[in-house]
Design a protein around this motif. Structure first.
Motif, PDB file in Angstrom:
ATOM      1  N   VAL A   1      10.349  -1.471  -0.383  1.00  0.00           N
ATOM      2  CA  VAL A   1       9.836  -0.958   0.886  1.00  0.00           C
ATOM      3  C   VAL A   1      10.156  -1.926   2.016  1.00  0.00           C
ATOM      4  O   VAL A   1      10.625  -1.513   3.084  1.00  0.00           O
ATOM      5  CB  VAL A   1       8.324  -0.703   0.794  1.00  0.00           C
ATOM      6  CG1 VAL A   1       7.780  -0.203   2.121  1.00  0.00           C
ATOM      7  CG2 VAL A   1       8.026   0.307  -0.306  1.00  0.00           C
ATOM      8  N   THR A   2       9.915  -3.211   1.812  1.00  0.00           N
ATOM      9  CA  THR A   2      10.216  -4.173   2.883  1.00  0.00           C
ATOM     10  C   THR A   2      11.707  -4.208   3.174  1.00  0.00           C
ATOM     11  O   THR A   2      12.128  -4.359   4.326  1.00  0.00           O
ATOM     12  CB  THR A   2       9.724  -5.579   2.511  1.00  0.00           C
ATOM     13  OG1 THR A   2      10.360  -6.010   1.290  1.00  0.00           O
ATOM     14  CG2 THR A   2       8.220  -5.603   2.328  1.00  0.00           C
ATOM     15  N   GLY A   3      12.541  -4.052   2.135  1.00  0.00           N
ATOM     16  CA  GLY A   3      13.981  -4.018   2.362  1.00  0.00           C
ATOM     17  C   GLY A   3      14.414  -2.786   3.136  1.00  0.00           C
ATOM     18  O   GLY A   3      15.260  -2.860   4.022  1.00  0.00           O
ATOM     19  N   ALA A   4      13.800  -1.629   2.814  1.00  0.00           N
ATOM     20  CA  ALA A   4      14.145  -0.386   3.507  1.00  0.00           C
ATOM     21  C   ALA A   4      13.699  -0.407   4.960  1.00  0.00           C
ATOM     22  O   ALA A   4      14.377   0.128   5.842  1.00  0.00           O
ATOM     23  CB  ALA A   4      13.523   0.798   2.786  1.00  0.00           C
ATOM     24  N   LEU A   5      12.548  -1.020   5.228  1.00  0.00           N
ATOM     25  CA  LEU A   5      12.045  -1.083   6.593  1.00  0.00           C
ATOM     26  C   LEU A   5      12.670  -2.223   7.393  1.00  0.00           C
ATOM     27  O   LEU A   5      12.617  -2.224   8.616  1.00  0.00           O
ATOM     28  CB  LEU A   5      10.521  -1.267   6.576  1.00  0.00           C
ATOM     29  CG  LEU A   5       9.708  -0.109   5.979  1.00  0.00           C
ATOM     30  CD1 LEU A   5       8.230  -0.470   5.976  1.00  0.00           C
ATOM     31  CD2 LEU A   5       9.932   1.166   6.762  1.00  0.00           C
TER      32      LEU A   5
ATOM     33  N   TYR B   1       0.839  -1.200   0.000  1.00  0.00           N
ATOM     34  CA  TYR B   1       0.000   0.000   0.000  1.00  0.00           C
ATOM     35  C   TYR B   1       0.876   1.252   0.000  1.00  0.00           C
ATOM     36  O   TYR B   1       0.609   2.218  -0.728  1.00  0.00           O
ATOM     37  CB  TYR B   1      -0.929   0.009   1.214  1.00  0.00           C
ATOM     38  CG  TYR B   1      -1.903   1.169   1.191  1.00  0.00           C
ATOM     39  CD1 TYR B   1      -3.087   1.085   0.470  1.00  0.00           C
ATOM     40  CD2 TYR B   1      -1.624   2.343   1.879  1.00  0.00           C
ATOM     41  CE1 TYR B   1      -3.970   2.148   0.426  1.00  0.00           C
ATOM     42  CE2 TYR B   1      -2.503   3.407   1.837  1.00  0.00           C
ATOM     43  CZ  TYR B   1      -3.672   3.307   1.113  1.00  0.00           C
ATOM     44  OH  TYR B   1      -4.543   4.374   1.061  1.00  0.00           O
ATOM     45  N   PHE B   2       1.931   1.244   0.796  1.00  0.00           N
ATOM     46  CA  PHE B   2       2.842   2.385   0.824  1.00  0.00           C
ATOM     47  C   PHE B   2       3.527   2.558  -0.527  1.00  0.00           C
ATOM     48  O   PHE B   2       3.622   3.674  -1.057  1.00  0.00           O
ATOM     49  CB  PHE B   2       3.895   2.190   1.913  1.00  0.00           C
ATOM     50  CG  PHE B   2       4.885   3.318   2.010  1.00  0.00           C
ATOM     51  CD1 PHE B   2       4.630   4.408   2.827  1.00  0.00           C
ATOM     52  CD2 PHE B   2       6.066   3.290   1.277  1.00  0.00           C
ATOM     53  CE1 PHE B   2       5.537   5.456   2.911  1.00  0.00           C
ATOM     54  CE2 PHE B   2       6.976   4.334   1.351  1.00  0.00           C
ATOM     55  CZ  PHE B   2       6.704   5.421   2.175  1.00  0.00           C
ATOM     56  N   ALA B   3       4.004   1.447  -1.118  1.00  0.00           N
ATOM     57  CA  ALA B   3       4.722   1.525  -2.386  1.00  0.00           C
ATOM     58  C   ALA B   3       3.833   2.014  -3.521  1.00  0.00           C
ATOM     59  O   ALA B   3       4.290   2.753  -4.408  1.00  0.00           O
ATOM     60  CB  ALA B   3       5.305   0.157  -2.732  1.00  0.00           C
TER      61      ALA B   3
END
Length: 343
Positions: free
Chosen positions: A322-326, A302-304
């Motif tokens: 996004v999952t990699g950054a978080l 959703y964020f991406a």
């Protein structure tokens, strides 16, 4: 049997997944009201009149994307939790021990060397993940004809996986440097993990795989709890240690492989779902890990898809970015909380 507080917290996770599914389908760049959503679904099921534009966006874009994202999260969450509990090591996840690297190397080879796309790339990724998993397991067993895996087998598996992952990473980099810009860009999108190719066909294949694998996870849950006591204690309680380990590894690898084949190696989901679920519920829980995986993927997508374009001048990010950054901040948080607990 799970304690009541743990069951209650797992139920809250299930509720959160349902809420995020609704948010993914109803909100975003194209919003849909609840009455319109019900009309669209009813018309699809009964053959009634479709709403021009809205029916296509909901049924062919938003809904399959949300469903596929949730199932990918479930598969990665279960896979990571199985590895981590069996090996009693938080580093044991498909991201770290080379399963995702095997899928990535095979998929990039198919894209750059053979011009493959769609189902062919997914098939190559599935074969690569399974092949690398077999190699890692064979190396970790030690000398042929030995007895059941010893206490060092888990460390050997992790070390073998890290080494093979490094080698496969070099292979992927080599292939990307030899490919033309357009092909390399296509491969990079896949390598980052993306739900953009989501469709009912992909969701159907992954759903069928989960219908087979999730009951297998449920059947292994009991022996896995006993196996966590140690090999000697498990054997004394009647568990066939070698066979159980092999079954857990095969199930975890299959879960990671089918999820990677569907959307690419979505980073950190398998790594984080188990530890976060353990802290949230107060103990190890496979259902909570599966739901946490779904939550991570749905929230990141959703964020991406909807928030990142507002911040990055219209750029839509792959969910894996996004999952990699978080993932790194979450890992640091887990490390800090673990150190405080041990102090």
């Amino acid at each position: 049997m799970l304690r009541r507080p743990r069951l209650g917290r797992t139920a809250w996770l299930a509720f959160a997944v349902v809420v995020l599914l609704a948010v993914s389908v109803l909100l975003g760049s194209y919003t849909v009201t609840v009455p319109d959503f019900l009309r669209i679904v009813t018309a699809q099921l009964t053959g009634g009149k479709r709403i021009p534009g809205a029916s296509f966006i909901v049924l062919e874009t938003k809904l399959p994307r949300a469903v596929l994202g949730a199932m990918i999260g479930v598969a990665f969450g279960l896979s990571g939790a199985l590895f981590q509990r069996m090996l009693r090591n938080p580093l044991a996840s498909p991201d770290i021990i080379g399963i995702s690297s095997g899928a990535s190397a095979a998929a990039v080879t198919a894209i750059t060397a053979f011009g493959a796309s769609g189902a062919a790339v997914s098939g190559a990724a599935l074969a690569g993940a399974l092949g690398v998993a077999a190699l890692i397991y064979a190396i970790s067993r030690g000398r042929p004809g030995g007895a059941n895996p010893s206490r060092g087998a888990g460390n050997r598996l992790i070390l073998a996986g890290i080494g093979i992952a490094a080698a496969l990473g070099a292979v992927v980099n080599f292939l990307l440097t030899r490919a033309d810009i357009r092909t390399a860009a296509e491969a990079l999108v896949w390598l980052n993990g993306s739900l953009n190719p989501a469709s009912w066909d992909r969701a159907g294949v992954l759903g069928a795989a989960l219908l087979v694998l999730v009951p297998g996870v449920a059947a292994l849950a009991g022996p896995l709890r006993i196996l966590e006591l140690g090999d000697d204690a498990a054997a004394a309680l009647g568990v066939r240690v070698g066979l159980t380990r092999l079954a857990v590894v095969m199930t975890a690898v299959a879960l990671a492989a089918v999820a990677t084949a569907a959307a690419g190696p979505v980073a950190f989901v398998a790594f984080l779902a188990g530890p976060i679920a353990r802290r949230f519920t107060g103990g190890p829980s496979l259902p909570a890990s599966a739901l946490l995986g779904a939550l991570i993927v749905l929230a990141a997508d959703y964020f991406a898809s909807n928030v990142a374009p507002l911040l990055l001048a219209g750029t839509v990010l792959p969910v894996g970015v996004v999952t990699g950054a978080l993932g790194a901040p979450f890992l640091l948080w887990l490390l800090v909380t673990a150190n405080r607990k041990d102090a």
